[in-house]
Design a protein around this motif. Structure first.
Motif, PDB file in Angstrom:
ATOM      1  N   TYR A 132      -0.298   0.412  -7.026  1.00 25.81           N
ATOM      2  CA  TYR A 132      -0.412   0.169  -5.587  1.00 25.81           C
ATOM      3  C   TYR A 132      -1.834   0.472  -5.110  1.00 25.81           C
ATOM      4  O   TYR A 132      -2.519   1.339  -5.657  1.00 25.81           O
ATOM      5  CB  TYR A 132       0.548   1.078  -4.803  1.00 25.81           C
ATOM      6  N   ASP A 133      -2.235  -0.214  -4.041  1.00 29.79           N
ATOM      7  CA  ASP A 133      -3.422   0.209  -3.318  1.00 29.79           C
ATOM      8  C   ASP A 133      -3.071   1.503  -2.586  1.00 29.79           C
ATOM      9  O   ASP A 133      -1.993   1.614  -1.976  1.00 29.79           O
ATOM     10  CB  ASP A 133      -3.862  -0.861  -2.311  1.00 29.79           C
ATOM     11  N   LYS A 153      -4.252   4.694  -8.245  1.00 25.22           N
ATOM     12  CA  LYS A 153      -4.123   3.245  -8.156  1.00 25.22           C
ATOM     13  C   LYS A 153      -3.714   2.653  -9.496  1.00 25.22           C
ATOM     14  O   LYS A 153      -2.853   1.769  -9.571  1.00 25.22           O
ATOM     15  CB  LYS A 153      -5.452   2.652  -7.683  1.00 25.22           C
ATOM     16  N   LYS A 206      -3.521   4.337   0.285  1.00 27.88           N
ATOM     17  CA  LYS A 206      -4.027   4.670   1.608  1.00 27.88           C
ATOM     18  C   LYS A 206      -3.954   6.191   1.755  1.00 27.88           C
ATOM     19  O   LYS A 206      -2.881   6.753   2.012  1.00 27.88           O
ATOM     20  CB  LYS A 206      -3.202   4.000   2.702  1.00 27.88           C
ATOM     21  N   LYS A 240       0.839  -1.195   0.000  1.00 23.30           N
ATOM     22  CA  LYS A 240       0.000   0.000   0.000  1.00 23.30           C
ATOM     23  C   LYS A 240       0.878   1.251   0.000  1.00 23.30           C
ATOM     24  O   LYS A 240       1.941   1.273   0.625  1.00 23.30           O
ATOM     25  CB  LYS A 240      -0.931   0.015   1.217  1.00 23.30           C
TER      26      LYS A 240
END
Length: 588
Positions: free
Chosen positions: A128-129, A123, A131, A105
């Motif tokens: 990547y995810d 994203k 946050k 993340k």
């Protein structure tokens, strides 16, 4: 806070919670709500603007309410590997910065962590995810400047003067001081500032050319002078001279372009030819009066970099076949559409170069003539003496031309004359400003042209854009999940063709000295070509909606701009970020 302000919409209910928490008073909330009703704006932005609440206290409050972490960036150091994940231009555009990476993340400090559109785009760009966390707007901007590297004005000036070591020779090929330039130059010399100013201007121009920039922007603000280069279609900030030199720099550029240095209230346009290390460059100079001072934009025209082979345009084989076929037609109209800077002129010149044979008479009318082509008769528009696109086009018909190129069709008169030329046996090329190829049909109708005339003369419409190519020196592959590409309009069938082990392999540039840490080097075209066949002609005559024309084009094999960009994405020539930037992030 920046002018963009806090973009999260703080409701009246949250405002009341701020009052109950003792962070603001009921009177302050009432005043801010009244301002919001009368002038608009976001409640949070108004509270901060009126200094009713500190920005960080507001963000800490929102952090508790939304359950989203707040990160204080003032004393935080960010590793360079984290910074490389999100390019500087994206960080500045959305006012965000990557701060940490863990467990797949990416933690990103944002002024609006609830903006789903930006989160989805990040994203797809990074793989990547995301946050999201709260970050103070001013802290984010300072962090971007600190970590991506922006120099102070004094450091920039020293850097500019140090770099001017005499190795790059810049001279004006034709300079005319008849408009008062001599007096201004003398006054600068008396102040002892002429030499540094000339050096600064020379270095700015030569640096832009070495960086393969297409435009130079010199922009005033109330605190500083900003210098930016447009490289591969994207503006990049450069070391900037102190504000006090702004007027002198503008005067020097006016002298070079034979413009009136005493006129600072009206826009001016000029051009100059420079010789840089024995290499001639044309500059188109546009000066615009703004509040803090005059802004200059210089378009760099370098004929040595002009690619005139059709194969160099970046067309897919299907598009190239249609394009070549319509070039061989004995008569008719071929239109190129797209915004300014989308490569329309290059496509037109490539078409003309292909047709340029001793037995073909080619005449063009342009505003201005961007590149001189041997063997082609080129005329420049001069509205002051009545030489417009329409009047020039009428005169061309008496010059026994085979091929006619009109720089741009803007009105009924020019379009009507072009149609008349096509109907009398001439092959006509021109440009329009539309978003896509089918949209040109609607645009022509809005000019007042009868549908039967359009349907009987139009051969094809080419819509195009330019996307940046990945730097080959720092290119790297990475994998993403197929579902991340769904929002780009990629069909399941297309995705299935590229999935391996449940992932799709894409490419990006990590950033290196060759590409100035951007990850990109050079640009390529994406094209949408609508060939006017019998079905499209019928729809034109029936005044069908543009969506019907587009559907018919796709049914007959038309590749959309989005599909053209995706093809280049899947072969590793460009990035998801570029596909989104140029074609949008929503599904067609």
């Amino acid at each position: 806070m920046s002018e963009k302000g806090l973009s999260i919409n703080i409701s009246k209910r949250l405002g009341e919670m701020l009052v109950s928490s003792g962070l603001i008073t009921a009177a302050q909330l009432g005043e801010a709500l009244e301002m919001q009703r009368s002038s608009g704006g976001k409640l949070g932005q108004l509270l901060i603007h009126k200094k009713f609440i500190d920005e960080r206290k507001l963000l800490e409050f929102l952090s508790r309410q939304f359950g989203i972490e707040f990160v204080d960036l003032r004393s935080r150091d960010i590793h360079v590997e984290i910074l490389r994940i999100i390019p500087e231009n994206i960080a500045r555009r959305y006012n965000l910065i990557a701060v940490e990476k863990a467990d797949g993340k990416l933690k990103v400090a944002m002024e609006d962590p609830l903006n789903i559109v930006i989160l989805d785009d990040l994203k797809m760009m990074t793989g990547y995810d995301i946050k999201p966390v709260f970050g103070a707007d001013s802290d984010i901007m300072e962090a971007i400047d600190k970590h991506y590297g922006v120099k102070t004005s004094k450091e920039a000036l020293d850097d500019i003067l140090k770099k001017t070591d005499g190795t790059t020779e810049v001279s004006v090929v034709e300079e005319d001081s008849s408009k008062g330039g001599g007096d201004e130059l003398i006054s600068l010399e008396e102040k002892g500032e002429a030499a540094p100013i000339v050096k600064m201007v020379n270095l700015i121009i030569s640096s832009a050319i070495k960086a393969h920039a297409s435009d130079i922007h010199i922009e005033p603000s109330y605190k500083e002078t900003k210098v930016r280069f447009r490289i591969d279609g994207v503006l990049h900030s450069q070391p900037s001279p102190p504000k006090k030199f702004h007027n002198a720099i503008i005067s020097r550029l006016k002298i070079m372009s034979t413009l009136d240095i005493s006129e600072r209230r009206l826009p001016q346009d000029g051009r100059t030819k420079l010789k840089i290390d024995n290499h001639e460059i044309d500059l188109r100079v546009s000066i615009l009066p703004c509040g803090p001072g005059e802004k200059v934009v210089m378009r760099i025209l370098d004929s040595s970099g002009l690619k005139l082979r059709l194969e160099d345009l970046g067309m897919e084989p299907e598009n190239l076949a249609i394009f070549a076929k319509c070039l061989k037609a004995p008569h008719g109209i071929n239109l190129i559409t797209g915004p300014t800077g989308s490569g329309k002129s290059t496509t037109l010149y490539s078409a003309l170069a292909t047709l340029n044979e001793p037995d073909v008479n080619i005449v063009t009318i342009e505003d201005p003539i961007e590149y001189n082509l041997e063997g082609i008769n080129q005329v420049m528009v001069n509205a002051e003496v009545g030489l417009t696109f329409a009047s020039g086009l009428r005169s061309f018909l008496r010059q026994d031309p085979d091929v006619i190129m009109v720089g741009e069709i803007r009105d009924f008169e020019t379009m009507s004359t072009a149609i008349n030329a096509a109907m009398t046996g001439h092959l006509v090329f021109s440009t329009l400003h539309t978003n896509d190829a089918p949209g040109a049909i609607t645009r022509i109708g809005m000019m007042g042209i009868e549908p039967f005339l359009t349907s009987s003369t139009l051969l094809m419409v080419v819509a195009q854009r330019l996307v940046r190519g990945i730097c080959k020196n720092c290119k790297e592959n990475y994998e993403v999940k197929p579902e991340l590409l769904v929002s780009l309009g990629v069909s399941k069938a297309v995705l299935d063709n590229h999935v391996k082990n449940g992932k799709i392999t894409l490419a990006r540039g990590s950033g290196c000295d060759v590409c100035a840490k951007t990850g990109y080097k050079g640009r390529m075209g994406i094209h949408e070509i609508l060939e006017i066949n019998d079905e499209i002609r019928r729809l034109i005559i029936e005044k069908a909606h543009v969506s019907q024309v587009k559907d018919a084009g796709i049914k007959n094999g038309m590749i959309t701009l989005r599909e053209s960009a995706l093809r280049k994405l899947f072969i590793g020539a460009t990035t998801v970020e570029e596909v989104i930037r140029v074609t949008g992030s929503g599904v067609d």
